[in-house]
Design a protein around this motif. Sequence first.
Motif, PDB file in Angstrom:
ATOM      1  N   GLN A  84     -16.262 -60.837  50.560  1.00 17.98           N
ATOM      2  CA  GLN A  84     -15.491 -60.535  49.367  1.00 17.98           C
ATOM      3  C   GLN A  84     -15.181 -59.159  49.432  1.00 17.98           C
ATOM      4  OE1 GLN A  84     -17.229 -63.309  49.405  1.00 17.98           O
ATOM      5  NE2 GLN A  84     -18.088 -63.366  47.234  1.00 17.98           N
ATOM      6  N   GLN A  85     -16.233 -58.274  50.070  1.00 19.40           N
ATOM      7  CA  GLN A  85     -15.710 -56.797  50.364  1.00 19.40           C
ATOM      8  C   GLN A  85     -14.963 -56.530  51.204  1.00 19.40           C
ATOM      9  OE1 GLN A  85     -19.034 -53.972  51.520  1.00 19.40           O
ATOM     10  NE2 GLN A  85     -20.292 -54.710  49.664  1.00 19.40           N
ATOM     11  N   SER A  86     -14.823 -57.368  52.267  1.00 23.57           N
ATOM     12  CA  SER A  86     -13.790 -57.019  53.252  1.00 23.57           C
ATOM     13  C   SER A  86     -12.332 -57.406  52.889  1.00 23.57           C
ATOM     14  CB  SER A  86     -14.010 -58.076  54.417  1.00 23.57           C
ATOM     15  OG  SER A  86     -15.338 -57.821  55.128  1.00 23.57           O
ATOM     16  N   VAL A  87     -12.266 -58.437  51.876  1.00 19.76           N
ATOM     17  CA  VAL A  87     -11.039 -58.684  51.421  1.00 19.76           C
ATOM     18  C   VAL A  87     -10.637 -57.640  50.310  1.00 19.76           C
ATOM     19  CG1 VAL A  87      -9.772 -60.321  49.816  1.00 19.76           C
ATOM     20  CG2 VAL A  87     -11.291 -61.405  51.763  1.00 19.76           C
ATOM     21  N   ALA A  88     -11.494 -57.106  49.585  1.00 22.48           N
ATOM     22  CA  ALA A  88     -11.311 -56.165  48.514  1.00 22.48           C
ATOM     23  C   ALA A  88     -11.012 -54.902  49.213  1.00 22.48           C
ATOM     24  CB  ALA A  88     -12.784 -55.810  47.774  1.00 22.48           C
ATOM     25  N   ARG A  89     -11.570 -54.537  50.317  1.00 20.61           N
ATOM     26  CA  ARG A  89     -11.043 -53.209  51.077  1.00 20.61           C
ATOM     27  C   ARG A  89      -9.572 -53.285  51.427  1.00 20.61           C
ATOM     28  NH1 ARG A  89     -16.070 -50.786  54.139  1.00 20.61           N
ATOM     29  NH2 ARG A  89     -17.692 -50.572  52.233  1.00 20.61           N
ATOM     30  N   ALA A  90      -9.197 -54.535  52.098  1.00 21.39           N
ATOM     31  CA  ALA A  90      -7.753 -54.686  52.366  1.00 21.39           C
ATOM     32  C   ALA A  90      -6.946 -54.648  51.074  1.00 21.39           C
ATOM     33  CB  ALA A  90      -7.732 -56.124  53.040  1.00 21.39           C
ATOM     34  N   ALA A 159     -12.030 -80.455  51.922  1.00 18.90           N
ATOM     35  CA  ALA A 159     -12.247 -79.394  52.715  1.00 18.90           C
ATOM     36  C   ALA A 159     -11.250 -78.237  52.457  1.00 18.90           C
ATOM     37  CB  ALA A 159     -12.831 -79.806  54.169  1.00 18.90           C
ATOM     38  N   VAL A 160     -11.561 -77.089  52.188  1.00 21.49           N
ATOM     39  CA  VAL A 160     -10.473 -76.189  52.003  1.00 21.49           C
ATOM     40  C   VAL A 160     -10.424 -75.038  53.042  1.00 21.49           C
ATOM     41  CG1 VAL A 160     -10.251 -74.173  50.510  1.00 21.49           C
ATOM     42  CG2 VAL A 160     -11.231 -76.312  49.590  1.00 21.49           C
ATOM     43  N   GLN A 161      -9.151 -74.846  53.540  1.00 19.42           N
ATOM     44  CA  GLN A 161      -9.166 -73.937  54.517  1.00 19.42           C
ATOM     45  C   GLN A 161      -8.319 -72.664  54.254  1.00 19.42           C
ATOM     46  OE1 GLN A 161      -6.252 -76.586  56.538  1.00 19.42           O
ATOM     47  NE2 GLN A 161      -7.813 -77.496  57.945  1.00 19.42           N
ATOM     48  N   THR A 162      -7.904 -71.849  55.147  1.00 21.53           N
ATOM     49  CA  THR A 162      -7.174 -70.761  54.717  1.00 21.53           C
ATOM     50  C   THR A 162      -5.686 -70.565  55.735  1.00 21.53           C
ATOM     51  OG1 THR A 162      -7.848 -69.314  56.627  1.00 21.53           O
ATOM     52  CG2 THR A 162      -9.137 -69.273  54.570  1.00 21.53           C
ATOM     53  N   PRO A 163      -4.752 -70.352  55.467  1.00 19.53           N
ATOM     54  CA  PRO A 163      -4.576 -69.191  54.417  1.00 19.53           C
ATOM     55  C   PRO A 163      -4.414 -69.775  52.898  1.00 19.53           C
ATOM     56  CG  PRO A 163      -2.349 -69.585  55.482  1.00 19.53           C
ATOM     57  CD  PRO A 163      -3.344 -70.503  56.185  1.00 19.53           C
ATOM     58  N   GLN A 164      -5.100 -68.727  52.109  1.00 20.50           N
ATOM     59  CA  GLN A 164      -4.935 -69.001  50.600  1.00 20.50           C
ATOM     60  C   GLN A 164      -4.025 -67.904  49.974  1.00 20.50           C
ATOM     61  OE1 GLN A 164      -9.224 -69.139  49.042  1.00 20.50           O
ATOM     62  NE2 GLN A 164      -9.613 -71.199  50.182  1.00 20.50           N
ATOM     63  N   GLY A 165      -3.144 -68.437  49.132  1.00 17.41           N
ATOM     64  CA  GLY A 165      -2.320 -67.338  48.497  1.00 17.41           C
ATOM     65  C   GLY A 165      -2.572 -67.293  47.280  1.00 17.41           C
ATOM     66  N   PHE A 166      -2.216 -66.021  46.752  1.00 19.94           N
ATOM     67  CA  PHE A 166      -2.273 -65.623  45.443  1.00 19.94           C
ATOM     68  C   PHE A 166      -1.068 -64.587  44.871  1.00 19.94           C
ATOM     69  CE2 PHE A 166      -6.199 -66.008  47.573  1.00 19.94           C
ATOM     70  CZ  PHE A 166      -6.979 -66.878  46.669  1.00 19.94           C
ATOM     71  N   ARG A 167      -0.834 -64.847  43.690  1.00 15.83           N
ATOM     72  CA  ARG A 167      -0.079 -63.484  42.991  1.00 15.83           C
ATOM     73  C   ARG A 167      -1.069 -62.588  43.265  1.00 15.83           C
ATOM     74  NH1 ARG A 167       2.312 -67.047  38.957  1.00 15.83           N
ATOM     75  NH2 ARG A 167       0.821 -66.135  37.215  1.00 15.83           N
ATOM     76  N   ARG A 168      -0.472 -61.204  43.512  1.00 17.88           N
ATOM     77  CA  ARG A 168      -1.450 -60.032  43.903  1.00 17.88           C
ATOM     78  C   ARG A 168      -2.461 -59.774  42.670  1.00 17.88           C
ATOM     79  NH1 ARG A 168       0.505 -54.549  46.100  1.00 17.88           N
ATOM     80  NH2 ARG A 168      -1.578 -53.181  45.867  1.00 17.88           N
ATOM     81  N   GLY A 169      -1.585 -59.780  41.414  1.00 21.78           N
ATOM     82  CA  GLY A 169      -2.535 -59.406  40.225  1.00 21.78           C
ATOM     83  C   GLY A 169      -3.629 -60.272  40.051  1.00 21.78           C
ATOM     84  N   VAL A 170      -3.535 -61.746  40.278  1.00 22.30           N
ATOM     85  CA  VAL A 170      -4.474 -62.599  40.010  1.00 22.30           C
ATOM     86  C   VAL A 170      -5.738 -62.493  40.938  1.00 22.30           C
ATOM     87  CG1 VAL A 170      -4.964 -65.148  40.399  1.00 22.30           C
ATOM     88  CG2 VAL A 170      -2.834 -64.341  39.208  1.00 22.30           C
ATOM     89  N   ALA A 172      -6.450 -59.564  42.507  1.00 21.73           N
ATOM     90  CA  ALA A 172      -6.991 -58.315  42.138  1.00 21.73           C
ATOM     91  C   ALA A 172      -7.876 -58.187  40.957  1.00 21.73           C
ATOM     92  CB  ALA A 172      -6.100 -57.331  42.010  1.00 21.73           C
ATOM     93  N   ALA A 173      -7.370 -59.045  39.992  1.00 20.25           N
ATOM     94  CA  ALA A 173      -8.116 -59.402  38.708  1.00 20.25           C
ATOM     95  C   ALA A 173      -9.358 -60.018  39.226  1.00 20.25           C
ATOM     96  CB  ALA A 173      -7.349 -59.883  37.693  1.00 20.25           C
ATOM     97  N   ALA A 174      -9.274 -61.099  39.935  1.00 14.68           N
ATOM     98  CA  ALA A 174     -10.684 -61.974  40.059  1.00 14.68           C
ATOM     99  C   ALA A 174     -11.645 -61.159  40.813  1.00 14.68           C
ATOM    100  CB  ALA A 174     -10.176 -63.073  41.090  1.00 14.68           C
ATOM    101  N   HIS A 175     -11.046 -59.946  41.673  1.00 15.51           N
ATOM    102  CA  HIS A 175     -12.034 -59.039  42.531  1.00 15.51           C
ATOM    103  C   HIS A 175     -12.798 -58.215  41.476  1.00 15.51           C
ATOM    104  CE1 HIS A 175     -12.075 -59.927  47.002  1.00 15.51           C
ATOM    105  NE2 HIS A 175     -10.686 -60.535  46.356  1.00 15.51           N
ATOM    106  N   VAL A 200     -10.971 -66.734  41.853  1.00 13.06           N
ATOM    107  CA  VAL A 200      -9.808 -66.982  40.905  1.00 13.06           C
ATOM    108  C   VAL A 200     -10.299 -68.252  39.987  1.00 13.06           C
ATOM    109  CG1 VAL A 200      -7.667 -67.762  41.117  1.00 13.06           C
ATOM    110  CG2 VAL A 200      -8.213 -65.973  42.451  1.00 13.06           C
ATOM    111  N   GLU A 201     -10.701 -69.199  40.641  1.00 17.62           N
ATOM    112  CA  GLU A 201     -11.225 -70.485  39.850  1.00 17.62           C
ATOM    113  C   GLU A 201     -11.944 -69.973  38.715  1.00 17.62           C
ATOM    114  OE1 GLU A 201     -12.771 -73.145  42.368  1.00 17.62           O
ATOM    115  OE2 GLU A 201     -11.023 -72.717  43.595  1.00 17.62           O
ATOM    116  N   ARG A 202     -13.013 -69.013  38.893  1.00 22.26           N
ATOM    117  CA  ARG A 202     -13.848 -68.546  37.764  1.00 22.26           C
ATOM    118  C   ARG A 202     -13.088 -67.921  36.442  1.00 22.26           C
ATOM    119  NH1 ARG A 202     -19.074 -66.440  41.212  1.00 22.26           N
ATOM    120  NH2 ARG A 202     -19.579 -68.259  42.342  1.00 22.26           N
ATOM    121  N   GLN A 203     -11.876 -67.380  36.695  1.00 25.54           N
ATOM    122  CA  GLN A 203     -11.292 -66.854  35.824  1.00 25.54           C
ATOM    123  C   GLN A 203     -10.471 -67.829  35.142  1.00 25.54           C
ATOM    124  OE1 GLN A 203     -13.220 -63.994  36.798  1.00 25.54           O
ATOM    125  NE2 GLN A 203     -11.578 -63.417  35.524  1.00 25.54           N
ATOM    126  N   GLY A 204     -10.668 -69.167  35.455  1.00 25.12           N
ATOM    127  CA  GLY A 204      -9.920 -69.989  34.596  1.00 25.12           C
ATOM    128  C   GLY A 204      -8.549 -70.102  35.270  1.00 25.12           C
TER     129      GLY A 204
END
Length: 241
Positions: A84-90, A159-170, A172-175, A200-204
């Motif tokens: 999470q920290q790695s993704v947050a920094r990027a 089973a869930v893979q990557t790449p996972q995609g997001f609207r940026r704001g979504v 960022a808000a989850a982080h 992101v799921e935890r944010q509903g």
Amino acid sequence: MRTAAIIPAAGRGERLGPGVPKALRELGGAPLLVHAVRAVDRARSVDLVVVAAPPDDPAAVERLLADYEWIGEVLVVAGGLDRQQSVARALVSLPEDVDVVLVHDAARPLAPPELVDAVAATIRRGAAACVPVVPLADTVKVVADDQVVRTLDRSSLRAVQTPQGFRRGVLAAAHAAFQQALAAGGLPEVPPVTDDAGMVERQGVPVVAVPGSEEAFKVTRPLDLLTAEALLTRRRAAGAR
Ligand code: CTP
Ligand code: MG
């Protein structure tokens, strides 16, 4: 509208065994990371790649990546102590005009660019978040103290893979919410999250599932590296790289 791909690559790769960090382990003459960056860089939808490198020496990763030719821009930031920290920094290092963010494990070196584009297209069509999924091969049971508690219904599991995609704001808000929860409750209050969509799921926020690819498997244990070598050899024989 610009799409960025974040590549978390700061893990140690403990399950792969002793050696250099997993992202720098070699596959067919190039580090896993180079293959993973190539997978997203070759996708038409991706404009920019940000790698979260092992924090002890991000400059070495910058030099490594500078030795290869890329279609788009490739940036390197220092990763963190957990994924999470790695993704947050990027995420905080992204230019302002980026509005779609893909997160792709360095440990999935052979994900097809078509899969990357399919995930990005789902977000561009309006989804807030998207994950590639594949059916499970094995039956899954809940086990405690060497006793089977129950068998899960495999037909509804993926089973869930990557790449996972997001609207940026979504994303960022989850982080931001995750950081707040950590600060408020500490680790015991927050069960571990093993992927970005989980936050992101935890944010509903609804998360769309699209068909994944067998070739987007994660290199986790030594046998996975052998599988990756075999797949790469087959692709090269077919003239793909
Ligand atoms: N990752 C990261 N920063 C961390 C930990 C993990 O960027 N602090 C990245 C890994 O580099 C990898 C992805 O997250 O690309 C998926 O993690 P995983 O497969 O678990 O890799 P490792 O954590 O390196 O492996 P292990 O758990 O076996 O140590
Ligand atoms: Mg790990």
